[in-house]
Design a protein around this motif. Sequence first.
Motif, PDB file in Angstrom:
ATOM      1  N   ILE A   1      63.477  38.823  13.424  1.00  0.00           N
ATOM      2  CA  ILE A   1      62.352  38.831  13.945  1.00  0.00           C
ATOM      3  C   ILE A   1      62.256  37.582  15.242  1.00  0.00           C
ATOM      4  O   ILE A   1      61.829  37.817  16.236  1.00  0.00           O
ATOM      5  N   SER A   2      62.874  36.496  14.873  1.00  0.00           N
ATOM      6  CA  SER A   2      62.868  35.247  15.903  1.00  0.00           C
ATOM      7  C   SER A   2      63.698  35.899  17.162  1.00  0.00           C
ATOM      8  O   SER A   2      63.223  35.436  18.196  1.00  0.00           O
ATOM      9  N   GLY A   3      64.811  36.440  17.094  1.00  0.00           N
ATOM     10  CA  GLY A   3      65.627  36.928  18.064  1.00  0.00           C
ATOM     11  C   GLY A   3      64.979  37.928  18.950  1.00  0.00           C
ATOM     12  O   GLY A   3      64.753  38.047  20.474  1.00  0.00           O
ATOM     13  N   ALA A   4      64.145  39.026  18.211  1.00  0.00           N
ATOM     14  CA  ALA A   4      63.366  39.925  18.864  1.00  0.00           C
ATOM     15  C   ALA A   4      62.303  39.425  19.823  1.00  0.00           C
ATOM     16  O   ALA A   4      62.005  39.820  20.977  1.00  0.00           O
ATOM     17  N   LEU A   5      61.590  38.264  18.881  1.00  0.00           N
ATOM     18  CA  LEU A   5      60.501  37.652  19.692  1.00  0.00           C
ATOM     19  C   LEU A   5      60.846  36.946  21.118  1.00  0.00           C
ATOM     20  O   LEU A   5      60.020  36.996  21.878  1.00  0.00           O
ATOM     21  N   HIS A   6      62.098  36.125  20.979  1.00  0.00           N
ATOM     22  CA  HIS A   6      62.500  35.701  21.963  1.00  0.00           C
ATOM     23  C   HIS A   6      62.999  36.509  23.120  1.00  0.00           C
ATOM     24  O   HIS A   6      62.405  36.261  24.279  1.00  0.00           O
ATOM     25  N   ALA A   7      63.301  37.620  22.969  1.00  0.00           N
ATOM     26  CA  ALA A   7      63.646  38.663  24.071  1.00  0.00           C
ATOM     27  C   ALA A   7      62.358  39.070  24.784  1.00  0.00           C
ATOM     28  O   ALA A   7      62.173  39.402  25.747  1.00  0.00           O
ATOM     29  N   ALA A   8      61.502  39.449  23.550  1.00  0.00           N
ATOM     30  CA  ALA A   8      60.154  40.260  24.128  1.00  0.00           C
ATOM     31  C   ALA A   8      59.200  39.175  24.836  1.00  0.00           C
ATOM     32  O   ALA A   8      58.841  39.632  26.185  1.00  0.00           O
ATOM     33  N   LYS A   9      59.254  37.900  24.475  1.00  0.00           N
ATOM     34  CA  LYS A   9      58.444  36.854  25.348  1.00  0.00           C
ATOM     35  C   LYS A   9      59.010  36.863  26.713  1.00  0.00           C
ATOM     36  O   LYS A   9      58.315  36.559  27.631  1.00  0.00           O
ATOM     37  N   LYS A  10      60.392  36.622  26.679  1.00  0.00           N
ATOM     38  CA  LYS A  10      61.156  36.369  28.100  1.00  0.00           C
ATOM     39  C   LYS A  10      60.661  37.267  29.063  1.00  0.00           C
ATOM     40  O   LYS A  10      60.672  37.217  30.318  1.00  0.00           O
ATOM     41  N   GLN A  11      60.448  38.819  28.581  1.00  0.00           N
ATOM     42  CA  GLN A  11      60.141  39.757  29.393  1.00  0.00           C
ATOM     43  C   GLN A  11      58.496  39.999  29.501  1.00  0.00           C
ATOM     44  O   GLN A  11      58.073  41.134  29.990  1.00  0.00           O
ATOM     45  N   GLY A  12      57.786  39.210  28.598  1.00  0.00           N
ATOM     46  CA  GLY A  12      56.129  39.358  28.784  1.00  0.00           C
ATOM     47  C   GLY A  12      55.701  40.400  27.968  1.00  0.00           C
ATOM     48  O   GLY A  12      54.340  40.786  27.999  1.00  0.00           O
ATOM     49  N   TYR A  13      56.505  40.733  27.025  1.00  0.00           N
ATOM     50  CA  TYR A  13      55.862  41.965  25.827  1.00  0.00           C
ATOM     51  C   TYR A  13      55.366  41.049  24.674  1.00  0.00           C
ATOM     52  O   TYR A  13      55.907  39.828  24.463  1.00  0.00           O
ATOM     53  N   ARG A  14      54.353  41.623  24.064  1.00  0.00           N
ATOM     54  CA  ARG A  14      53.869  41.224  22.699  1.00  0.00           C
ATOM     55  C   ARG A  14      54.882  42.035  21.639  1.00  0.00           C
ATOM     56  O   ARG A  14      55.078  43.187  22.143  1.00  0.00           O
ATOM     57  N   VAL A  15      54.907  41.428  20.496  1.00  0.00           N
ATOM     58  CA  VAL A  15      55.682  42.469  19.310  1.00  0.00           C
ATOM     59  C   VAL A  15      54.565  42.426  17.984  1.00  0.00           C
ATOM     60  O   VAL A  15      54.162  41.266  17.571  1.00  0.00           O
ATOM     61  N   LEU A  16      54.123  43.345  17.678  1.00  0.00           N
ATOM     62  CA  LEU A  16      53.586  43.724  16.402  1.00  0.00           C
ATOM     63  C   LEU A  16      54.520  44.063  15.261  1.00  0.00           C
ATOM     64  O   LEU A  16      55.213  44.863  15.230  1.00  0.00           O
ATOM     65  N   ILE A  17      54.368  43.384  14.377  1.00  0.00           N
ATOM     66  CA  ILE A  17      55.331  43.105  13.033  1.00  0.00           C
ATOM     67  C   ILE A  17      54.504  43.642  11.778  1.00  0.00           C
ATOM     68  O   ILE A  17      53.429  43.303  11.316  1.00  0.00           O
ATOM     69  N   SER A  18      55.370  44.721  11.378  1.00  0.00           N
ATOM     70  CA  SER A  18      54.912  45.266  10.019  1.00  0.00           C
ATOM     71  C   SER A  18      55.904  45.361   8.833  1.00  0.00           C
ATOM     72  O   SER A  18      57.207  45.396   9.225  1.00  0.00           O
ATOM     73  N   GLN A  19      55.421  45.052   7.678  1.00  0.00           N
ATOM     74  CA  GLN A  19      56.347  44.827   6.749  1.00  0.00           C
ATOM     75  C   GLN A  19      56.277  45.968   5.677  1.00  0.00           C
ATOM     76  O   GLN A  19      55.066  46.411   5.116  1.00  0.00           O
ATOM     77  N   THR A  20      57.582  46.627   5.329  1.00  0.00           N
ATOM     78  CA  THR A  20      57.200  47.752   4.318  1.00  0.00           C
ATOM     79  C   THR A  20      57.635  47.536   2.742  1.00  0.00           C
ATOM     80  O   THR A  20      57.219  48.309   2.246  1.00  0.00           O
ATOM     81  N   ASP A  21      58.279  46.277   2.605  1.00  0.00           N
ATOM     82  CA  ASP A  21      58.293  45.865   1.330  1.00  0.00           C
ATOM     83  C   ASP A  21      59.282  47.132   0.536  1.00  0.00           C
ATOM     84  O   ASP A  21      59.293  47.235  -0.688  1.00  0.00           O
ATOM     85  N   GLU A  22      60.324  47.579   1.358  1.00  0.00           N
ATOM     86  CA  GLU A  22      61.135  48.588   0.989  1.00  0.00           C
ATOM     87  C   GLU A  22      60.551  50.094   0.506  1.00  0.00           C
ATOM     88  O   GLU A  22      61.206  50.662  -0.153  1.00  0.00           O
ATOM     89  N   LYS A  23      59.190  50.171   0.954  1.00  0.00           N
ATOM     90  CA  LYS A  23      58.679  51.467   0.409  1.00  0.00           C
ATOM     91  C   LYS A  23      58.470  52.437   1.495  1.00  0.00           C
ATOM     92  O   LYS A  23      57.759  52.001   2.619  1.00  0.00           O
ATOM     93  N   LEU A  24      58.852  53.582   1.341  1.00  0.00           N
ATOM     94  CA  LEU A  24      58.745  54.630   2.354  1.00  0.00           C
ATOM     95  C   LEU A  24      57.201  54.819   2.755  1.00  0.00           C
ATOM     96  O   LEU A  24      56.945  55.154   4.031  1.00  0.00           O
ATOM     97  N   GLU A  25      56.495  54.773   1.770  1.00  0.00           N
ATOM     98  CA  GLU A  25      54.965  54.967   1.887  1.00  0.00           C
ATOM     99  C   GLU A  25      54.428  54.079   3.123  1.00  0.00           C
ATOM    100  O   GLU A  25      53.743  54.231   3.894  1.00  0.00           O
ATOM    101  N   ASN A  26      54.877  52.845   2.999  1.00  0.00           N
ATOM    102  CA  ASN A  26      54.493  51.757   3.845  1.00  0.00           C
ATOM    103  C   ASN A  26      55.092  52.101   5.160  1.00  0.00           C
ATOM    104  O   ASN A  26      54.402  51.816   6.040  1.00  0.00           O
ATOM    105  N   GLU A  27      56.296  52.218   5.237  1.00  0.00           N
ATOM    106  CA  GLU A  27      56.901  52.574   6.406  1.00  0.00           C
ATOM    107  C   GLU A  27      56.214  53.604   7.232  1.00  0.00           C
ATOM    108  O   GLU A  27      55.998  53.654   8.494  1.00  0.00           O
ATOM    109  N   ILE A  28      55.833  54.763   6.571  1.00  0.00           N
ATOM    110  CA  ILE A  28      55.235  55.753   7.184  1.00  0.00           C
ATOM    111  C   ILE A  28      53.829  55.401   7.906  1.00  0.00           C
ATOM    112  O   ILE A  28      53.587  55.729   9.154  1.00  0.00           O
ATOM    113  N   ARG A  29      53.133  54.691   7.176  1.00  0.00           N
ATOM    114  CA  ARG A  29      51.791  54.165   7.454  1.00  0.00           C
ATOM    115  C   ARG A  29      52.023  53.337   8.800  1.00  0.00           C
ATOM    116  O   ARG A  29      51.213  53.299   9.751  1.00  0.00           O
ATOM    117  N   ALA A  30      52.891  52.426   8.644  1.00  0.00           N
ATOM    118  CA  ALA A  30      53.065  51.663   9.983  1.00  0.00           C
ATOM    119  C   ALA A  30      53.372  52.166  10.969  1.00  0.00           C
ATOM    120  O   ALA A  30      53.018  51.957  12.175  1.00  0.00           O
TER     121      ALA A  30
END
Length: 341
Positions: free
Chosen positions: A83-112
């Motif tokens: 996540i830190s690496g992705a945020l670093h790259a995104a910030k450098k190019q002026g992008y925001r990052v929305l982060i979602s956690q699935t807790d290893e559950k397919l249902e949560n992944e689909i909702r995200a």
Amino acid sequence: MTEKKRVTLKDIARELGISVSTASRALNSYQGISEETIKLVKDYAEKHHYIPNSIAVNFRKNRTMTIGMIVPEVVHYYFSSIISGALHAAKKQGYRVLISQTDEKLENEIRACHNMLAGNVDGILISISNETEEVDHIQDFLDEGKAVVQFDKYSEKLKSPIVTSDDLESAYRAVTHLIEKGYRKIAHINGLANVRNSKDRLAGYHKALKEHGLDFDPNWIPHCKDITEEEGFAFAKQLMESSNPPDAIFCITDSVALGAMNYLKQAKIKVPDEVGVMGFSNWKISEVMNPSLSTVEQHGFEVGKMAAEILLKATQNPNEESTNQFTEIKSDLIIRESTQK
């Protein structure tokens, strides 16, 4: 108390007696706008704390300058590094990052995925959950022309770039190290049998044993369901109390290795003299264990940074073909006390 009104581009144009388009061009120092007008507009904007409306600007560009990132766990050391690496790259190019956690559950992944698609992110970075087999919810992004980059755990059913660490090769090197240190009966506490990184680490384990002519007991490969410290403890107990106990244990993660070492300490089995222990992921806790834990450094920051850079390039160049891109970040073996007999 009266709420302070935010200064708009229209306000600047009206106050200076120019058109909105001229004010906009002056703020962006376009050619064809006089230096005098550019200075006048920029001075006024600075004095009145003008902030561009990024939503309106990006709407015209058909971009939100926002990417989604879906991870199994946020607090997991490896994923937090990614996540830190992705945020670093995104910030450098002026992008925001929305982060979602699935807790290893397919249902949560689909909702995200549905929420991010509805929120019109420009693309997503995703590490699929342990339960994910069908990937229609991720394919929806590709069908809408949005970029998808998979990292760490991935599905080959998706035609998207993949960034991961070299799980098979690093597992092979970890087990080879144990063999070179004189261990001959090496167990492997693995993850779920259908999960990609579990399969790759198991393949690396088998490769090292086969290359060195060592047999293994099928009972030496228990499979964790949740990849926890508690499972490490329970499986180490099961292995060491069996009729054919191993003399080394290679663990799927450092948290599992911590549990295994806690059992060995409780059972008064000396590490590394009687049993060697090797982890994976190089959690911070591995340095301060007693004895300190040998492990594999996966360079999560670089994985996240690379994945984000590939995604951002794809969002900015949608016609450029990148679906077959596969990137492996080389891991490093970290040798500490737990294997130094």
